[in-house]
Each structure stands twice: as structure tokens, then as C-alpha cells.
Enzyme design. Structure first.
Site: not given
Length: 330
Positions: A62, A163, A193-194, A216, A302
């Protein structure tokens, strides 16, 4: 490879606003694909034709990153916001952020009277230098990405959007190295995606693959008091067995392990108790697909300093090439 990583991880591209990412990736892959298309969702899809009758394989990484969106502007010109994806409030204070036009803002929060506590998102704001709502250059609905330079410390690579820009790098490098494949391979650089693996779902419904492989990051369990997981930085690529959204196809897991062992590629087995990937959407699209995930171990997911190990990235590329260059029998 670090030049490519730097280019992608420093770029702007929150979920739903991946246009700049798509424009960066497309020139990197054009000469390695037989055809390239963009679907209605904004997924960038690169098709590499097989040399004989094989399977239809979808590889998904992604393009999007977590971010923020302006929800309203105060009379004094400060920008309140909501989240795009999984945002931790304790990572925000003092962060610099970037709007789609390149404008930079600074995140602060309302006064904290108890320093042992952290305000929620609703108590934070972005300062863009405005003095009133009328002269604020930012509008409600504008999306925000974080700003942080790519950093290399020996083999530790840190950035605000590993990410999943590092998954995109793995896909691009695999395309470059994959000289021949018996399969029809669709490399999907997916969107949103998130916020629920939405782009991959749309692409998988259209492509209807036999096999799906997501690329990922996954959590690393080698820091003080981590989330319990048997994954260490630098110990090899990770083969997903399970996460909170899916159980990987057992035949595909077995094949990944076999290919890794045959090529002497170090690997780890991933059982993730929280979170999922594009593989979940691929697995349940249409009549279903044999789906799994090659994961890159990552510390501080994150946050603005997501950290991976160069060897794990390289071994993820090698494993993907080994899988795609040979027959897939599940």
C-alpha cells in the site's frame, strides 16, 4: 536501494490522497511491466505476463500512510483535526506536518495541567501561522501527512512512513529482478489500506487472483516491554501465519518456508495479535484466494520514526522473487 527508499518514505500520501505517491512509483516500474493501469480507486496496477500457463498472482503493497484531516478552524486560525488511520496522541506534540501543497504546520495541544496525561486528538491543533479563520490558508477537509527525514544508522533505516513505503520498495525491487515468471503477476500499489484495506479489496474484486501476497510491515518484539511477538529486527523476513484479520493460507505459508529454506533466506514466523494487511481483503474477494503476507519487521510502527533493518528488506525481496519465479503448488 536507499535512494529509492528515501524518495518514497519522505513523500506525502495520506490515505485517500495518494496521487503524489503514484506519480513517484510509476516511473520506477514502467520498463519492468508489460502494462500499467490505474483503477477507479486510484490503485496503480502493473502487470507482468507469465511465460506459460501459471496462476494469477496479486502482489499488494500500500502506498498510503497514516495522517490527519482538518475538521474545523478556530476563530484565531488554529486547525483542529481528526485522524486518518491509526494515530497515537502521545506521538503528536511538537510534530511537523505537511499539506498536499507543501505547506508546513506544527502540532500543539491545549494546556496540559497534569503532565502524567496526554490529551486526545480533539485537544490538539495545527499552527500554520494564521491569525484568524479568514486568513487561514488551510481549509476544512485538507489532508495532512507527517514530515520526518529518512535516517540511516548502519543497517537501521528510520522514516515516518516505512508502513508501507518499504513494502512498495520490496515490490519495485522484485519487479526489477524478476526476469521470468510462469505466472500472470499483478503488482498492485494500493490505496486506503490504513483506513480498512479498501484499495486492495477493489483491486482483488476486479483481478480475481488465485494467489495473493501482501507486502507490509509487522511489529518487532525486541524492544523493552514490547507487544509479545516472536519477531526481531535483523533476523530475517517474516512469513505471516496469522493476524487479527486473517489466517494465512497454510499451503502458501508452507511454500514460502520451502522457498526460503531452499534459497537459504533467513525467515521468522509471524503471529500478530493486532492489526491486519491487504492480504485480508484479497483472501475474501469474490470466491476467495490463497492469501498470505511477507512482512518486514519494524519497530515503532505508526510513529514518525518507524525503523526497519536493511537485511530484512533485502531478504523480503529475495523471498518474493523466489516465489514468483517458480511454480506455485499449494
Amino acid at each position: 536501494m536507499n535512494d529509492l527508499i528515501k524518495k518514497l518514505v519522505e513523500a506525502y500520501g495520506p490515505s485517500g490522497f495518494e496521487d503524489q505517491m503514484r506519480d513517484l512509483i510509476r516511473p520506477e516500474i514502467e520498463k519492468f511491466a508489460d502494462d500499467i493501469s490505474v483503477d477507479a480507486m486510484g490503485n496503480l496496477i502493473a502487470h507482468k505476463k507469465g511465460t506459460r500457463d501459471g496462476l494469477k498472482v496479486m502482489v499488494a503493497a500500500h502506498m498510503d500512510e497514516i495522517g490527519l484531516m482538518i475538521s474545523h478552524i478556530t476563530d484565531d486560525g488554529f486547525c483542529r483535526f481528526t485522524n486518518i488511520g491509526g494515530i497515537y496522541p502521545h506521538t503528536l506534540l511538537g510534530s511537523r506536518v505537511q499539506f498536499g501543497d507543501g505547506r508546513i504546520g506544527i502540532i500543539a495541544s491545549d494546556r496540559i495541567t497534569d503532565r502524567g496525561k496526554v490529551h486526545g486528538l480533539e485537544k490538539h491543533y495545527i499552527d500554520v501561522g494564521a491569525t484568524s479563520k479568514e486568513d487561514c490558508p488551510v481549509k476544512v477537509g485538507d489532508a495532512v501527512g507527517f514530515v520526518r527525514e529518512f535516517m540511516v544508522q548502519d543497517k537501521h533505516l528510520s522514516a515516518k512512513s516505512m508502513d508501507d513505503r518499504i513494502g512498495c520498495v520490496v515490490a519495485i525491487e522484485a519487479m526489477k529482478r524478476l526476469k521470468k515468471t510462469p505466472h500472470d503477476v499483478y503488482f498492485v500499489f494500493s490505496v486506503q489500506e490504513e483506513v480498512g484495506t479498501r484499495g486492495a479489496q477493489a483491486a482483488a474484486n476486479m483481478l480475481d487472483p488465485d494467489v495473493g501476497i501482501a507486502l507490509d510491515v509487522t511489529l518487532a518484539g525486541d524492544t523493552p516491554e514490547p507487544t509479545p511477538i516472536a519477531i526481531d529486527l535483523g533476523k530475517g523476513t517474516a512469513i505471516k501465519v496469522k493476524d487479527s484479520g486473517m489466517i494465512a493460507h497454510t499451503g502458501l505459508v508452507r511454500l514460502m518456508k520451502q522457498r526460503a529454506e531452499e534459497a537459504e533466506i533467513p525467515y521468522q514466523l509471524e503471529v500478530l495479535t493486532g492489526g491486519s494487511t491487504d492480504a485480508r481483503s484479497i483472501q475474501i474477494a469474490n470466491g476467495g484466494a490463497a492469501a498470505g503476507c511477507i512482512s518486514i519487521p519494524c519497530r515503532y510502527v505508526h510513529t514518525q520514526s518507524e525503523t526497519v533493518h536493511a537485511d530484512d528488506v533485502e531478504n523480503s525481496v529475495k523471498l518474493l522473487v523466489e516465489i514468483l519465479s517458480k511454480p506455485i503448488k499449494l
